[in-house]
Design an enzyme around this catalytic site. Structure first.
Site, mmCIF file in Angstrom:
data_model
loop_
_atom_site.group_PDB
_atom_site.id
_atom_site.type_symbol
_atom_site.label_atom_id
_atom_site.label_comp_id
_atom_site.label_asym_id
_atom_site.label_seq_id
_atom_site.Cartn_x
_atom_site.Cartn_y
_atom_site.Cartn_z
ATOM 1 N N ASN A 185 -2.939 -13.544 -4.159
ATOM 2 C CA ASN A 185 -1.662 -14.852 -4.630
ATOM 3 C C ASN A 185 -1.555 -15.707 -3.498
ATOM 4 O O ASN A 185 -0.802 -16.652 -3.714
ATOM 5 C CB ASN A 185 -0.742 -14.236 -5.582
ATOM 6 C CG ASN A 185 0.219 -13.538 -4.572
ATOM 7 O OD1 ASN A 185 0.192 -13.568 -3.476
ATOM 8 N ND2 ASN A 185 1.313 -13.156 -5.252
ATOM 9 N N LYS A 186 -2.004 -15.327 -2.144
ATOM 10 C CA LYS A 186 -1.509 -16.174 -1.146
ATOM 11 C C LYS A 186 -2.271 -17.677 -1.176
ATOM 12 O O LYS A 186 -3.134 -17.876 -2.060
ATOM 13 C CB LYS A 186 -1.713 -15.518 0.108
ATOM 14 C CG LYS A 186 -0.733 -14.044 0.037
ATOM 15 C CD LYS A 186 0.657 -14.490 0.267
ATOM 16 C CE LYS A 186 1.653 -13.296 -0.089
ATOM 17 N NZ LYS A 186 1.493 -11.929 0.222
#
Ligand SMILES: *Cc1c(COP(=O)(O)O)cnc(C)c1O
Length: 387
Positions: A185-186
């Site tokens: 999710n970065k």
């Protein structure tokens, strides 16, 4: 009320045909562990950040761990970190036998300040790890000015901050040890992965040794024609290297990163505009003029004292409309392990204590459409009885 509308996730990676093609190429060429693509990825990342050395590892947690080991942080040392962070930042401090000490954050930036760090310094303080919360840079220069005269190391957990710009340079180019995350999710992803940047050649060499069992030089080459079968173990290192399949994804993601961050900034601006009139909904401070927030997260503070519904009510409204959310973070000093093992570390954190139950992260990812933004907006407004 329940919604038939499709779920809007809190976060989603933006992976396209180019990433898939590059992974396929790596697999067909047959070199799947650390090799030419990992090296090319390191070079491209160093060039992007504007720093001489980048070394790829298999997570940001691994990067943080190696960073502490390479800097000689160990038993008897204290490391100042925010409590408002992910478990990784604290766990690695304990892994090297050092003591975590929590600093408070600023109410507007949600980042630590030099003053908050200064309040936690003792003769045993060896290092500070800055966390650039949500992608907004901490006051790196002020913290360095404070720490350098006391010989305290300044390191960065830049898990949120790939693409964050601070005083003319990207995060990663300011201090001797900076750890990035390429978790799913970065701001960019390799599935799982991480990177260490440093301005010091000796540290870059040490990172290479520590990430691969403490093997002497270029051990990965030992299976190639150019390599030698002979190697030495010079310390008991770890198994933290990044493979070429992950690096293949990273090479493509890095080329798209500027576009991702521009889009994240546009979406964040839209959300701010759409929610600006709601009483008690407060936003994180903007980046100062010339700097850039990387908007890994779009965090709102629901200030119940100023009239918003509380977080549980808001979460109910989001759930009812099939809108995802997350919380960053449950403060580390309130986690059972930290309460038991480090009961003193969590003293005097008034801001963190006050805001902890009021922070909520709304969906933000480059693939969000305008209609997704509208649905998030409607869901939040519905908790106020407003359309
Ligand atoms: C995601 C995250 C990490 C850990 O990253 P991994 O790559 O999953 O190890 C560390 N610190 C912060 C602040 C994070 O958000």
């Amino acid at each position: 009320m329940s919604s038939d509308a499709p779920h809007i996730p809190f976060s989603a990676p933006s992976i396209g045909d180019e990433e898939i093609a590059e992974v396929e190429k790596a697999m067909r060429e047959g070199w799947v562990t650390t090799g030419p693509r990992a090296i090319a990825f390191e070079k491209a990342f160093a060039d992007y950040v504007g720093v001489p050395y980048a070394r790829a590892v298999n997570s940001c947690t691994a990067a943080l761990h190696i960073m502490l080991v390479a800097s000689g942080v160990g038993p008897g040392d204290e490391v100042v970190i925010p409590s408002l962070t992910f478990a990784a930042t604290g766990n690695v401090v304990e892994h090297v036998g050092a003591t975590p000490v929590f600093a408070d954050v600023d109410e507007r930036t949600l980042c630590v300040t030099a003053a908050a760090i200064e309040a936690k310094l003792t003769p045993r303080t060896k290092a500070v790890i800055l966390v650039h919360y949500a992608g907004l840079a901490c006051p790196i220069d002020e913290v360095r000015a404070l720490c350098e005269k006391r010989c305290i190391l300044v390191m960065e957990d830049a898990a949120h901050a790939v693409g964050t710009r601070y005083r003319g340079k990207l995060v990663g180019a300011h201090t001797e040890g900076v750890s990035f995350s390429f978790y799913a999710n970065k701001n960019m992803t390799t599935g799982e992965g991480g990177m260490l940047t440093t301005t010091r050649e000796d540290l870059a060499r040490r990172f290479e040794s520590l990430r691969l069992h403490g093997m002497s030089k270029d051990a990965w080459k030992r299976y190639t024609a150019a390599g030698t079968w002979r190697y030495d173990i010079v310390e008991s290192g770890f198994k933290y290297n990044l493979g070429d399949i992950a690096a293949a994804i990273g090479l493509v993601q890095l080329r798209k990163l500027e576009g991702f961050i521009t889009r994240r900034n546009e979406l964040a601006a839209e959300l701010r505009k759409n929610l600006a009139d709601l009483p008690g909904v407060e936003f994180q401070a903007l980046a100062p003029e010339g700097d850039r927030h990387a908007y890994h997260l779009f965090v709102v503070r629901l200030s119940t004292a100023r009239g918003t519904p509380d977080r549980e009510t808001m979460i109910g409204a989001l759930r009812a409309r099939n809108v995802g959310f997350s919380v960053h973070f449950i403060p580390l000093h309130t986690m059972s392990h930290y309460k038991e093992r480090w009961p003193d570390a969590g003293r005097e954190l008034p801001v963190t204590e006050r805001i902890a139950d009021e922070l909520l992260s709304l969906p933000l990812y480059p693939g969000m459409t305008s209609s997704d933004v509208d649905r998030v907006t409607t869901a939040v407004r519905s908790a106020f009885g407003r359309g």
